[in-house]
Design an enzyme around this catalytic site. Sequence first.
Site, PDB file in Angstrom:
ATOM      1  N   GLY A  58      30.053 153.561  56.353  1.00  0.00           N
ATOM      2  CA  GLY A  58      29.019 153.368  57.364  1.00  0.00           C
ATOM      3  C   GLY A  58      29.360 152.252  58.316  1.00  0.00           C
ATOM      4  N   GLY A  60      27.370 149.450  61.399  1.00  0.00           N
ATOM      5  CA  GLY A  60      26.151 148.904  61.975  1.00  0.00           C
ATOM      6  C   GLY A  60      26.511 147.841  62.985  1.00  0.00           C
ATOM      7  CG  ASP A 172      16.200 143.642  57.473  1.00  0.00           C
ATOM      8  OD1 ASP A 172      15.011 144.065  57.490  1.00  0.00           O
ATOM      9  OD2 ASP A 172      17.152 144.303  57.901  1.00  0.00           O
TER      10      ASP A 172
END
Length: 181
Positions: A58, A60, A172
């Site tokens: 992934g 980000g 977060d």
Amino acid sequence: MYKTSSVVDQGQNQNGQHDKNDQKDQANPKKPESKKASFDIPENFEIRNRWKMIKKLGSGGFGEVYMFLDTKTRQKVAIKMEGLNNTKQVLKMEVAVLKKLDRNSDHVCKLIDCGRSPQYNYMVMTLLGQSLADLRRAQPENCFSLSTALRVSQLMLYAVRDMHKIGYLHRDIKPSNFAVG
């Protein structure tokens, strides 16, 4: 027993992806601006003649995460990479936090190595399983049983407690930022 891991990158799961469903609940959904990694990873890419890339997991705003094979131990690992030209460099802080947590927590992934090349910074860590958000979505009716939710919540609180004990806040906390392993 599940091990939870909370990564300090403010908004990414262990695969480096943002979970749009979890962002709805955030008080401040705005993320810091950051350039995407500006390096291309070729097939059969190796780091220090030890780790061979298997696949990308992934990406980000703060970097990209790949699955690599450790040719020394024959185990799969996760490697997070951050371009040197990223406007926001966070990998150094993540490495510092994981080093402190290595001595003080059983609830986070383990840092194996870290380093720098002419194009990127990287950190090698244990490869974890799916995020809690992904596991929850795979359940009937998209929810855990009460007993599972309570056990997982306890482990998540242990991980957050361990971070607070060494002086860090995650900022977060959400299911997609916790993984089992």
